[in-house]
Every structure is written in C-alpha cells, then in structure tokens.
Design a protein around this motif. Structure first.
Motif, short mmCIF file in Angstrom:
data_model
loop_
_atom_site.label_atom_id
_atom_site.label_comp_id
_atom_site.label_asym_id
_atom_site.label_seq_id
_atom_site.Cartn_x
_atom_site.Cartn_y
_atom_site.Cartn_z
N VAL A 192 55.47 -6.49 22.62
CA VAL A 192 54.86 -7.31 21.56
C VAL A 192 53.84 -8.28 22.14
CG1 VAL A 192 55.33 -9.07 19.81
CG2 VAL A 192 56.83 -7.09 20.01
N ILE A 193 54.21 -8.91 23.27
CA ILE A 193 53.32 -9.90 23.88
C ILE A 193 52.05 -9.22 24.43
CG2 ILE A 193 53.08 -11.50 25.82
CD1 ILE A 193 56.01 -12.22 25.46
N MET A 194 52.21 -8.03 25.01
CA MET A 194 51.07 -7.37 25.66
C MET A 194 50.20 -6.58 24.67
SD MET A 194 51.06 -8.29 28.76
CE MET A 194 49.74 -7.18 29.26
N ALA A 195 50.70 -6.32 23.47
CA ALA A 195 49.94 -5.50 22.51
C ALA A 195 48.54 -6.06 22.24
CB ALA A 195 50.73 -5.33 21.22
N PRO A 196 48.39 -7.37 21.94
CA PRO A 196 47.03 -7.89 21.71
C PRO A 196 46.14 -7.78 22.95
CG PRO A 196 48.70 -9.42 20.89
CD PRO A 196 49.40 -8.40 21.72
N VAL A 197 46.73 -7.95 24.13
CA VAL A 197 45.96 -7.83 25.37
C VAL A 197 45.50 -6.39 25.56
CG1 VAL A 197 45.98 -8.26 27.85
CG2 VAL A 197 47.35 -9.71 26.34
N VAL A 198 46.39 -5.44 25.26
CA VAL A 198 46.04 -4.02 25.35
C VAL A 198 44.92 -3.69 24.37
CG1 VAL A 198 46.87 -1.67 24.94
CG2 VAL A 198 48.31 -3.30 26.18
N GLU A 199 45.02 -4.23 23.15
CA GLU A 199 44.00 -3.98 22.13
C GLU A 199 42.63 -4.48 22.58
OE1 GLU A 199 42.36 -2.72 18.54
OE2 GLU A 199 44.37 -2.35 19.35
N GLU A 200 42.62 -5.61 23.27
CA GLU A 200 41.36 -6.16 23.76
C GLU A 200 40.78 -5.31 24.88
OE1 GLU A 200 39.67 -10.32 25.77
OE2 GLU A 200 41.67 -10.25 24.83
N ALA A 201 41.65 -4.78 25.74
CA ALA A 201 41.18 -3.97 26.86
C ALA A 201 40.79 -2.56 26.43
CB ALA A 201 42.26 -3.89 27.95
N GLU A 202 41.47 -2.04 25.41
CA GLU A 202 41.24 -0.66 24.95
C GLU A 202 41.26 -0.66 23.42
OE1 GLU A 202 40.15 3.06 26.26
OE2 GLU A 202 40.98 1.58 27.63
N PRO A 203 40.17 -1.06 22.77
CA PRO A 203 40.15 -1.17 21.30
C PRO A 203 40.38 0.18 20.63
CG PRO A 203 38.28 -2.31 22.29
CD PRO A 203 38.91 -1.49 23.38
N GLY A 204 40.97 0.10 19.43
CA GLY A 204 41.13 1.30 18.61
C GLY A 204 42.41 2.07 18.84
N LEU A 205 43.34 1.54 19.60
CA LEU A 205 44.59 2.27 19.86
C LEU A 205 45.54 2.24 18.67
CD1 LEU A 205 45.46 1.33 23.56
CD2 LEU A 205 44.62 3.51 22.69
N GLY A 206 45.41 1.25 17.82
CA GLY A 206 46.33 1.13 16.70
C GLY A 206 47.74 0.84 17.16
N ALA A 207 48.70 1.58 16.58
CA ALA A 207 50.11 1.38 16.94
C ALA A 207 50.40 1.79 18.38
CB ALA A 207 51.01 2.16 15.98
N TRP A 208 49.52 2.58 18.97
CA TRP A 208 49.74 3.02 20.36
C TRP A 208 49.67 1.86 21.34
CZ3 TRP A 208 51.68 7.51 21.76
CH2 TRP A 208 51.61 8.57 20.86
N LYS A 209 49.11 0.73 20.90
CA LYS A 209 49.05 -0.42 21.79
C LYS A 209 50.45 -0.91 22.15
CE LYS A 209 48.41 -3.65 17.91
NZ LYS A 209 47.47 -4.57 17.25
N TYR A 210 51.41 -0.71 21.23
CA TYR A 210 52.80 -1.10 21.51
C TYR A 210 53.44 -0.13 22.51
CZ TYR A 210 52.27 -4.23 17.54
OH TYR A 210 51.84 -5.22 16.70
N VAL A 211 53.07 1.14 22.41
CA VAL A 211 53.55 2.11 23.39
C VAL A 211 53.01 1.76 24.77
CG1 VAL A 211 53.56 4.54 24.06
CG2 VAL A 211 53.70 3.91 21.63
N ALA A 212 51.73 1.37 24.82
CA ALA A 212 51.16 0.95 26.09
C ALA A 212 51.88 -0.28 26.63
CB ALA A 212 49.66 0.65 25.92
N GLY A 213 52.27 -1.19 25.72
CA GLY A 213 53.05 -2.36 26.14
C GLY A 213 54.39 -1.97 26.73
N LEU A 214 55.01 -0.94 26.14
CA LEU A 214 56.29 -0.46 26.69
C LEU A 214 56.09 0.16 28.07
CD1 LEU A 214 58.04 1.15 23.58
CD2 LEU A 214 58.73 -0.91 24.81
N VAL A 215 54.96 0.84 28.27
CA VAL A 215 54.67 1.40 29.59
C VAL A 215 54.55 0.29 30.62
CG1 VAL A 215 52.94 2.63 30.95
CG2 VAL A 215 53.56 3.47 28.68
#
Length: 389
Positions: free
Chosen positions: A50-73
């Motif tokens: 949850v904390i990293m999702a906005p950071v992931v979105e900023e680094a890789e825009p357009g991921l949608g819900a996948w940003k949470y999967v990236a946060g889990l990674v």
C-alpha cells in the motif's frame, strides 16, 4: 533440546528439524536452515504494498491495480534481504559450532534460532555484527546497481532495496539490546570488564534509551526528510519502541538472575503441566488443568509434540463466553528454539539459557524428550527473593 553443551560443527546436520510453530509456515531451506514465515509478515507485506503503490505509479505510470502487485514484489525482495541478514547470523553461529534451528521472518524483521549462546566476548561480537554488515553489504551492491540501471520499475526496486538495507544495517547497529548493536556493546563491555552480566546490564540500559528515542522517530523523519508524521508512522514507532524496551528489560532481568541465582535447579521450580491438543477450546483446557491441579498448559500437535505454552494473562483477557469457541493455540506462545530446556539444567547453565532467549516461561523436558513441566521466570525470581530474605 540438548543441555547446551558446545556441539561439534557437524551436529546441526544430524538434528531433526523442529516442528513449525502454530501461526507460521515453512518456506523451505536456505543455506541448510529451515526458513519459517509468521502470519504477521503478511501484514507487513500488505502494508509495504500500500505504501509503495503511489511510488510505483510515479515511476511506472499506467499500471493501475498492478501497482499493488509491484508493491508486493518489493515486499518479497525486502524479505529476502532480511533473510540474508539472518543467514549471516546463522553462518557465524555454525562457525562456532552452535546448531541453528530455523530462521523466522515476521512483522518486525527476522529471528535466528540458535541452540546455545556465545561463551566469549569475541564470539558475541562476531555473531552479532555479521548481520548488520551483511545488510550494509547488500545496500552497497544495490546502490551500485542503481547507478547503471535506467529509471523505471526495476530501478525503483533496486533503489528501494539499497535504502531499506542501509536503514536496517544502521538501525541494527544502534548500541542497545535486543538489537545487534546492543550485543556488540555487551561484547565490548564484557571483554573490558571480564563480566558478562555487567555487559548485559549496560547494553540493556542503552536499549531502553534507544526505545525512548524511537518514540520520536516520526518527528525526526518529518523535520529532516519531510515525511509526514501520520497515524501509521506513530503506531509503528510505538510498536518498535515497545519491542526494544521489552527485549532490553528481559535481557537485564536474565542478567540479574545469572548474577544472583547460581545454584537454582530447574527441576525443583517446575510447574505441573497439562498437555492438550492445540485446537482444544480454552474453556476445556482450563477445566482439565484445574482438575489435574496443573499450574500450566502446553499445546501439542497431532503427533503429540509440544508447540506452545498457554499464556495465563491471555486466557484471563479472553471473555468467558468466547472461551468455549477459541482454540488454546490462540492464547499460546509458540515454542521457538531456546524455549525448550532440559529438566536438570541448573546454575550458570540455566541462567545463560534464560539470558540468551528472554521469555516468561520455558518448557522443561526429561532426557527422553518427554514433557516434564514448565519453568516460569517469575518462579525463579520468587525463589531468589525467598532465599535472600
């Protein structure tokens, strides 16, 4: 568990793996050591996602819900670096001949279950400092990789890895028990004074100071790094401070016991114990214990192996109308390596075991490995007071 004699280096490979405690899952083996993960780690993983999702979105825009999967990674990669930290402790412990039961990942990091404690300041120093050094090494490698990787998701993961390990390494080097830096401080004082108890007490007081300072961590992050001090950061700081304070206090209590209780025998202080299935409701377990006039309850798995000690305070905190429906395992502390002691352990050896892994209660087993009883730290303390009135 053997009676804390120094084992031969080959002994760890001959030992039967300990059962997985309730609330934990076995992931596999790493460098020959069983790796367990606590349920609380999944809470940490969700929090990181949850904390990293906005950071992931900023680094890789357009991921949608996948940003949470990236946060889990990122959470999984972070867990692997914690595993490296704990594995360093395990390797050093084996280097000195101490069997390593398991490595456990949990909400606040990790724990390496070592059967036995350092017998010299040098061993204490090496066994404690290798973990933070491993984290700092991972931070350095990750930082070097980040310099050559392009911006994007992979670069973010590696950069986060570098900063996380830098924080882990530095924080664990803070000079206060139960942190690794506290064990380093203990080793230095122990070596200078030739008094292990004094080293533990000094490092314990330092740990209490670190705990108090940790409470103000959100304010420091807000002032120096512009990280808002929200409810989550305050809650995490409080949990971390409580963990450090409790660990430091328990270590100091164990050190005082070692100094003042050189001749106590665990067998004489054992509480009569009733073994019950882990899924037995609390109400029925308490009823059976009262009927058997037992002063403690141990939960066992389907094969009769002990897996936990029921916490009396947790039982009292459970409403009576819920006790027929709540399993005993829900109010039991899992038996981690170091909480099972031979019934004939006594004197210096007993106090060393209590100091190495501070706990409120320990399971006592006879030479055949059968349950004999439970040793409560409070009973040891009471015995001392009665002897010195």
């Amino acid at each position: 568990m053997p009676a804390h004699d120094v084992p031969t280096p080959s002994e760890p490979e001959r030992r039967t793996p300990a059962p997985v405690p309730p609330g934990h899952f076995r992931l596999g083996r790493f460098l020959g050591v069983d790796v367990h993960v606590s349920r609380t780690w999944f809470l940490l993983a969700a929090l990181i996602a949850v904390i990293m999702a906005p950071v992931v979105e900023e680094a890789e825009p357009g991921l949608g819900a996948w940003k949470y999967v990236a946060g889990l990674v990122i959470a999984v990669v972070y867990a692997f670096t914690i595993l490296v930290h704990e594995a360093a402790h395990a390797v050093a412990s084996r280097r000195y001949g101490y069997p390593v039961e398991s490595i456990t990942l949990h909400f606040l990091g990790g724990h390496t279950g070592v059967d036995g404690g350092p017998r010299s300041p040098g061993q204490e120093l090496v066994m404690s400092i290798v973990g933070p050094l491993a984290s700092l090494g991972v931070a350095l490698v990750a930082w070097l990789l980040a310099q050559v990787l392009p911006d994007g998701l992979i670069g973010l993961v590696v950069d986060t890895l570098a900063w996380a390990n830098l924080v882990i390494g530095i924080f664990n080097l803070l000079p206060g028990l139960p942190l690794d830096g506290g064990r380093v401080l203990k080793a230095l004082v122990w070596g200078a004074t030739r008094n292990e108890v004094r080293g533990t007490l000094v490092a314990g007081w330092a740990g209490r100071l670190v705990a108090v300072l940790t409470l103000f961590l959100p304010l420091a992050m807000d002032r120096w790094y512009d990280v808002p001090a929200d409810v989550t950061s305050w809650a995490f700081a409080a949990i971390l401070a409580a963990f450090i304070w409790t660990g430091a206090t328990a270590a100091m209590q164990g050190a005082r016991l070692r100094r003042t209780l050189p001749s106590l025998v665990a067998r004489r202080l054992a509480r009569r114990t009733l073994a019950v299935p882990a899924d037995l409701p609390i109400a029925e377990a308490v009823r059976r214990a009262q009927e058997a006039e037992a002063g403690s309850i141990v939960t066992v798995d389907a094969e009769g192996r002990p897996v936990g000690i029921v916490n009396e305070a947790a039982v009292q905190a459970t409403p009576e109308d819920r006790r027929p429906w709540v399993p005993s395992s829900a109010v039991a502390r899992s038996l981690v390596p170091g909480m099972t002691l031979p019934v004939d352990i006594k004197g210096e050896e007993l106090i060393r075991a209590i100091t190495f892994l501070p706990a409120h209660e320990y399971l006592l087993v006879d030479p055949e490995g059968s349950i004999y009883g439970v040793l409560a730290t409070a009973d040891v303390d009471r015995a001392f007071r009665e002897r010195h009135r």
